[in-house]
Structure formats: structure tokens, C-alpha cells
Design an enzyme around this catalytic site. Sequence first.
Site, PDB file in Angstrom:
ATOM      1  N   GLU A 118      40.958  14.597  25.695  1.00 24.24           N
ATOM      2  CA  GLU A 118      41.715  13.785  26.655  1.00 24.24           C
ATOM      3  C   GLU A 118      43.204  13.704  26.319  1.00 24.24           C
ATOM      4  O   GLU A 118      43.910  12.830  26.808  1.00 24.24           O
ATOM      5  CB  GLU A 118      41.125  12.370  26.748  1.00 24.24           C
ATOM      6  CG  GLU A 118      39.666  12.296  27.155  1.00 24.24           C
ATOM      7  CD  GLU A 118      39.388  12.733  28.598  1.00 24.24           C
ATOM      8  OE1 GLU A 118      40.317  13.215  29.275  1.00 24.24           O
ATOM      9  OE2 GLU A 118      38.233  12.612  29.022  1.00 24.24           O
ATOM     10  N   HIS A 141      41.108   5.001  25.136  1.00 31.00           N
ATOM     11  CA  HIS A 141      40.103   5.247  26.180  1.00 31.00           C
ATOM     12  C   HIS A 141      38.740   4.946  25.611  1.00 31.00           C
ATOM     13  O   HIS A 141      38.437   5.338  24.479  1.00 31.00           O
ATOM     14  CB  HIS A 141      40.176   6.714  26.628  1.00 31.00           C
ATOM     15  CG  HIS A 141      38.959   7.167  27.366  1.00 31.00           C
ATOM     16  ND1 HIS A 141      38.543   6.590  28.555  1.00 31.00           N
ATOM     17  CD2 HIS A 141      38.041   8.141  27.099  1.00 31.00           C
ATOM     18  CE1 HIS A 141      37.453   7.196  28.977  1.00 31.00           C
ATOM     19  NE2 HIS A 141      37.120   8.133  28.110  1.00 31.00           N
ATOM     20  N   HIS A 143      34.339   3.716  26.881  1.00 33.90           N
ATOM     21  CA  HIS A 143      33.344   3.613  27.946  1.00 33.90           C
ATOM     22  C   HIS A 143      32.803   2.183  27.998  1.00 33.90           C
ATOM     23  O   HIS A 143      31.592   1.967  27.919  1.00 33.90           O
ATOM     24  CB  HIS A 143      32.218   4.631  27.704  1.00 33.90           C
ATOM     25  CG  HIS A 143      32.698   6.050  27.628  1.00 33.90           C
ATOM     26  ND1 HIS A 143      31.939   7.086  27.128  1.00 33.90           N
ATOM     27  CD2 HIS A 143      33.886   6.627  28.006  1.00 33.90           C
ATOM     28  CE1 HIS A 143      32.629   8.222  27.197  1.00 33.90           C
ATOM     29  NE2 HIS A 143      33.817   7.964  27.706  1.00 33.90           N
ATOM     30  N   GLU A 171      41.537 -16.720  31.373  1.00 32.85           N
ATOM     31  CA  GLU A 171      42.561 -15.996  30.611  1.00 32.85           C
ATOM     32  C   GLU A 171      42.997 -14.670  31.236  1.00 32.85           C
ATOM     33  O   GLU A 171      44.059 -14.145  30.900  1.00 32.85           O
ATOM     34  CB  GLU A 171      42.041 -15.693  29.202  1.00 32.85           C
ATOM     35  CG  GLU A 171      41.812 -16.914  28.343  1.00 32.85           C
ATOM     36  CD  GLU A 171      43.122 -17.531  27.887  1.00 32.85           C
ATOM     37  OE1 GLU A 171      43.826 -16.884  27.114  1.00 32.85           O
ATOM     38  OE2 GLU A 171      43.432 -18.652  28.315  1.00 32.85           O
ATOM     39  N   HIS A 212      32.936   6.415  34.597  1.00 33.01           N
ATOM     40  CA  HIS A 212      33.289   7.002  33.302  1.00 33.01           C
ATOM     41  C   HIS A 212      33.723   5.950  32.268  1.00 33.01           C
ATOM     42  O   HIS A 212      33.075   5.798  31.236  1.00 33.01           O
ATOM     43  CB  HIS A 212      34.388   8.061  33.485  1.00 33.01           C
ATOM     44  CG  HIS A 212      34.721   8.809  32.230  1.00 33.01           C
ATOM     45  ND1 HIS A 212      35.008  10.144  32.193  1.00 33.01           N
ATOM     46  CD2 HIS A 212      34.828   8.380  30.945  1.00 33.01           C
ATOM     47  CE1 HIS A 212      35.249  10.520  30.948  1.00 33.01           C
ATOM     48  NE2 HIS A 212      35.151   9.455  30.172  1.00 33.01           N
TER      49      HIS A 212
HETATM   50  P1  13P Z   1      36.560  13.601  23.062  1.00 29.33           P
HETATM   51  O1  13P Z   1      35.390  13.627  22.098  1.00 29.33           O
HETATM   52  O2  13P Z   1      37.098  14.988  23.319  1.00 29.33           O
HETATM   53  O3  13P Z   1      37.612  12.626  22.630  1.00 29.33           O
HETATM   54  O4  13P Z   1      36.003  13.122  24.479  1.00 29.33           O
HETATM   55  C1  13P Z   1      35.331  11.908  24.590  1.00 29.33           C
HETATM   56  C2  13P Z   1      35.474  11.288  25.921  1.00 29.33           C
HETATM   57  O5  13P Z   1      35.290  10.095  26.062  1.00 29.33           O
HETATM   58  C3  13P Z   1      35.851  12.140  27.075  1.00 29.33           C
HETATM   59  O6  13P Z   1      36.247  11.369  28.163  1.00 29.33           O
HETATM   60 ZN    ZN Z   2      35.366   9.318  28.112  1.00 29.77          ZN
END
Ligand code: 13P
Ligand code: ZN
Length: 276
Positions: A118, A141, A143, A171, A212
Site C-alpha cells: 500500500e 491503514h 481493517h 467525543e 476493506h
Molecule cells: P501489506 O501486507 O502489503 O501491507 O498489505 C496488507 C493490506 O492490508 C492490504 O490492504
Molecule cells: Zn488492507
Amino acid sequence: MKKLDILSAPYVEEMIEVTSNLYRLGWDERNGGNVSYLLDEKEVEPFLDLNDVQRKIPMIFDASGLKGRYFIVTGSGKYFKNVQKAPSENMGIIRIAEDGKTLDLLWGLENDAVPTSELPSHFMSHLSRLSVNPKNRIIMHNHASHLLAMTFTHELDERAFTRTLWQMCTECLVVFPEGISIIPWLVPGTNEIGIATAEKMKETRLVLWPQHGVYGAGETMDEAFGLIETAEKAAQVFTYVKAQGPILQTLTDENLWKLAHAFGITPHPGYLEDEK
Ligand code: 13P
Ligand code: ZN
């Protein structure tokens, strides 16, 4: 001059701590998630020989806007649960080379590992955030489970989504008054998703990737983490509220305006009904 042990560098410790926490929160299963942290040359120099390039790593996009800048980043395909026990295999310190398309690897990413897939989204988002806040250093980033779930059940309208999150915890408005942005579903790891994310990052530090995960930005690790944590908590409360049944009362726009005045923050224009 003898170099200090890189494992004692504060930013290495912060990366280990945050990836461990993210794993334990269940937001980064398997290799899910990635973090990049902009470093000042002065922070790297006591620990590493800046002329000792371990490897040159090509990139799929032009990051000339960041040439000469240093980052510590998580590796692609690497599991956050393993960062603590093997930091040098799961993370790396890189510098964007003069051509803008190559990375100089200065430490880590052992055994031919590469930075997160990413990287386009990270680097383009860094450039966006730096253009509005020169102190921004973190792009994160992950999930986050409840935010991710909400992208299936909540309309993907930025105003509506932001309002729902603001209403779930008092908050929230204070922590992200600019709201949360949402991009269309796009293939991860591409320049296209990088461009879409970075465009949104000019306005908000939180960007949702439907089905995602989420992106967060901040001046510090605590800020970026705390931002996602707060939005995720609101999404968790939303999940409980939906499961418990019809909503009998919520935070009104009048309440939210009072909060905004009390904390001296400006809500995203148009997201609240005008004050009476
Ligand atoms: P990477 O392992 O390449 O960082 O990818 C993980 C991910 O969350 C892709 O969106
Ligand atoms: Zn991801």
C-alpha cells in the site's frame, strides 16, 4: 562515531508497540494493515550509516515529492503479530532516492522483504497531509472490524456516515470534526486507490475503504491510532445499538453544536443542520 542500537530508537519502539496493539485489537489479521512513519534525518543518523544502502527497491509510482525523505514502514505480507519478536524482518527504514522511483533500504526488511504493497496510498497520503499540515508524520491503514462491517450496512454517503459516527459517542465530533471520507471500492495496492485516498486526505484524516478497512493520519502515532480507535468505537456502539433495537434518543444537532462551541472546533460545513 559509533552508532546506537536501532532497536532502541523511539520510532522503532513506537512501531512495535502500535503493531502489537493493532494485532491484539483484531484489526490486523494475518498481514492486514500497514503503517508508515515519516522520520527526520536527524532521528535516523545516530542509529544508521546513511551512506550504507543495503538494497535498492524499485517502486510502481513516482514519489519525487518525497525524495530524500526517510520513513519506517511495515513490510508487505508481514504479520503484525510478529513485529515485536522480529522487528528487522517485518519493518524497514527507507529513503526515497533522487529519481523518486527507487527506495534506498537502510535497515530491516531482511530476507528480501519489501515495503507494504500500500505504499502508493501511504506516500500519496503523506504528500496530501503535509500540504495541509507540515507536521503530519503518520499514515496508518487497518481493517478495524466494526467500521468495516458498517460499510455493508450503512449508506456510503460521507455526510450521513459521519453524522452517524458523531451521534454514537459524545467525543467523536471533538476528535474528528472534519468527518470521515469514503472512496469507492477499488483494488488495493494500486496507484488508483492511492490517488483516491490521497485526494480525500486533503480534507479529512480518516478515509474509509468500503469492504476493506480504514486509513488514518496524524502528527503522532497516538493521534493516528486514537483517531481510528475513536471512529471504530463509534462503529462498535452503532453495531450494539442496531442489535439492541430501535433508537429512542440520540445526540441532536443542537447537542453537537454545543459541543463544538465548548471545545472550539468547527464541524465539517453542512454536516450539521444550521443552528437555530
Ligand atoms: P501489506 O501486507 O502489503 O501491507 O498489505 C496488507 C493490506 O492490508 C492490504 O490492504
Ligand atoms: Zn488492507
